[in-house]
Structure formats: structure tokens, C-alpha cells
Design an enzyme around this catalytic site. Structure first.
Site, PDB file in Angstrom:
ATOM      1  N   ASN A  88     -32.546   3.838  -5.135  1.00 11.42           N
ATOM      2  CA  ASN A  88     -32.284   5.262  -4.932  1.00 11.42           C
ATOM      3  C   ASN A  88     -32.376   5.563  -3.443  1.00 11.42           C
ATOM      4  O   ASN A  88     -33.338   5.157  -2.783  1.00 11.42           O
ATOM      5  CB  ASN A  88     -33.301   6.098  -5.701  1.00 11.42           C
ATOM      6  CG  ASN A  88     -33.136   5.981  -7.201  1.00 11.42           C
ATOM      7  OD1 ASN A  88     -32.012   5.896  -7.698  1.00 11.42           O
ATOM      8  ND2 ASN A  88     -34.236   5.970  -7.928  1.00 11.42           N
ATOM      9  N   GLY A  94     -32.372  11.122  -5.815  1.00 10.76           N
ATOM     10  CA  GLY A  94     -33.715  11.298  -6.362  1.00 10.76           C
ATOM     11  C   GLY A  94     -34.750  10.360  -5.781  1.00 10.76           C
ATOM     12  O   GLY A  94     -35.751  10.055  -6.432  1.00 10.76           O
ATOM     13  N   THR A  96     -37.910   9.483  -4.201  1.00  9.95           N
ATOM     14  CA  THR A  96     -39.143  10.264  -4.038  1.00  9.95           C
ATOM     15  C   THR A  96     -40.117   9.616  -3.062  1.00  9.95           C
ATOM     16  O   THR A  96     -40.937  10.312  -2.464  1.00  9.95           O
ATOM     17  CB  THR A  96     -39.861  10.449  -5.393  1.00  9.95           C
ATOM     18  OG1 THR A  96     -40.146   9.170  -5.961  1.00  9.95           O
ATOM     19  CG2 THR A  96     -39.000  11.260  -6.354  1.00  9.95           C
ATOM     20  N   HIS A  99     -39.813   5.001   1.427  1.00 14.57           N
ATOM     21  CA  HIS A  99     -40.007   3.638   1.939  1.00 14.57           C
ATOM     22  C   HIS A  99     -39.105   2.769   1.067  1.00 14.57           C
ATOM     23  O   HIS A  99     -39.212   2.817  -0.161  1.00 14.57           O
ATOM     24  CB  HIS A  99     -41.482   3.239   1.795  1.00 14.57           C
ATOM     25  CG  HIS A  99     -41.819   1.841   2.247  1.00 14.57           C
ATOM     26  ND1 HIS A  99     -42.841   1.582   3.136  1.00 14.57           N
ATOM     27  CD2 HIS A  99     -41.288   0.640   1.915  1.00 14.57           C
ATOM     28  CE1 HIS A  99     -42.917   0.269   3.327  1.00 14.57           C
ATOM     29  NE2 HIS A  99     -41.986  -0.327   2.590  1.00 14.57           N
ATOM     30  N   HIS A 101     -37.275   0.614  -1.397  1.00 19.38           N
ATOM     31  CA  HIS A 101     -37.741  -0.135  -2.567  1.00 19.38           C
ATOM     32  C   HIS A 101     -36.586  -0.317  -3.533  1.00 19.38           C
ATOM     33  O   HIS A 101     -35.722   0.546  -3.638  1.00 19.38           O
ATOM     34  CB  HIS A 101     -38.910   0.575  -3.266  1.00 19.38           C
ATOM     35  CG  HIS A 101     -38.635   1.996  -3.654  1.00 19.38           C
ATOM     36  ND1 HIS A 101     -38.699   3.030  -2.744  1.00 19.38           N
ATOM     37  CD2 HIS A 101     -38.289   2.565  -4.836  1.00 19.38           C
ATOM     38  CE1 HIS A 101     -38.413   4.162  -3.355  1.00 19.38           C
ATOM     39  NE2 HIS A 101     -38.148   3.913  -4.632  1.00 19.38           N
TER      40      HIS A 101
END
Ligand code: DGP
Length: 115
Positions: A88, A94, A96, A99, A101
Site C-alpha cells: 500500500n 490506505g 497507515t 515505513h 512494508h
């Protein structure tokens, strides 16, 4: 190792805060998502801070993340049955945690919209 103050994934990736790790090497860690959306839901996270996939991520870090996906899916027994890898990126997707990932999801037939 460039980290960002206050970043939760910098802390987890560098063991300032411990988590449920399933893989680690020099450049990346993988740990279980705290809100799993599938029987296997692991996050692959670089130890160095990048906001997202378009934050000038070095090739060796991207290669390490891909290697981690390989290792995690073998260990979780989802390599053959199939899995989904999701990054994402930004508000509309979205994201959140700012960092980089990759979600790795599997262990059941996945619905089309996930993570
Ligand atoms: P997203 O930014 O939407 O791609 O997803 C972030 C994911 O990170 C979300 O599924 C929840 C997970 N998450 C957030 N904080 C923590 C944490 O402190 N520990 C763990 N294990 N997972 C976290």
C-alpha cells in the site's frame, strides 16, 4: 542505519520494540501483522527507513525484501498454494504506517480486496 524518530516499524525492524519475527537478515525483518487478515499475514520491512516503494529504495534492499518473501512463504508452507504480496502506497491506497512494508498474505483462498 538511517531510521526515523517515532517510526514504529523502525523500532520493530531494529529490535527497539520486539515483535513476532518470522525472518531476519542484515537488511530486512519479517514479522506477523498485529491485525491478521489471513491465516498467514506477515509484513516484510527494511531496517532502514523508506517512506514507501517510490522513496529511492536501493536495489539491494528490494532484492532482500524479495528474498524475505521467498523465505517466509517457504517457512509458512504457502509457497505452492499461493499468496499475495501487497505494498500500500500513500493515502488513496490506505497506507497507515509510513515505513515501506510488503504484506504477505496466504493460507486460504483470498478475497479480491485485501489489506
Ligand atoms: P498499511 O500501512 O495499511 O499497509 O498496513 C500497516 C499494517 O501494519 C496493518 O495491517 C497493521 C500493522 N501494524 C501496525 N502497527 C503494528 C505493530 O506495532 N505491530 C505489528 N505487528 N503490526 C502492526
Amino acid at each position: 542505519m538511517a531510521t526515523q524518530d517515532g517510526c514504529i516499524f523502525c523500532k520493530i525492524a531494529n529490535h527497539v520494540i520486539e515483535s513476532d519475527y518470522v525472518y531476519e537478515d542484515e537488511l530486512v525483518v519479517a514479522f506477523r501483522d498485529m491485525s491478521p487478515m489471513a491465516p498467514t499475514h506477515v509484513l516484510v520491512v527494511p531496517k532502514e527507513h523508506y517512506d514507501n516503494i517510490v522513496d529511492s529504495v536501493p536495489a539491494d534492499t528490494l532484492a532482500a525484501m524479495a528474498h524475505a518473501v521467498d523465505q517466509v512463504t517457504r517457512a509458512e508452507g504457502i509457497r505452492e498454494s499461493g499468496f499475495r504480496t501487497i505494498a500500500n502506497t500513500g493515502k488513496d491506497a490506505g497506507q497507515t504506517v509510513m515505513h515501506l512494508h510488503w504484506h504477505v498474505l496466504g493460507g486460504e483462498t483470498l478475497p479480491m480486496a485485501l489489506a
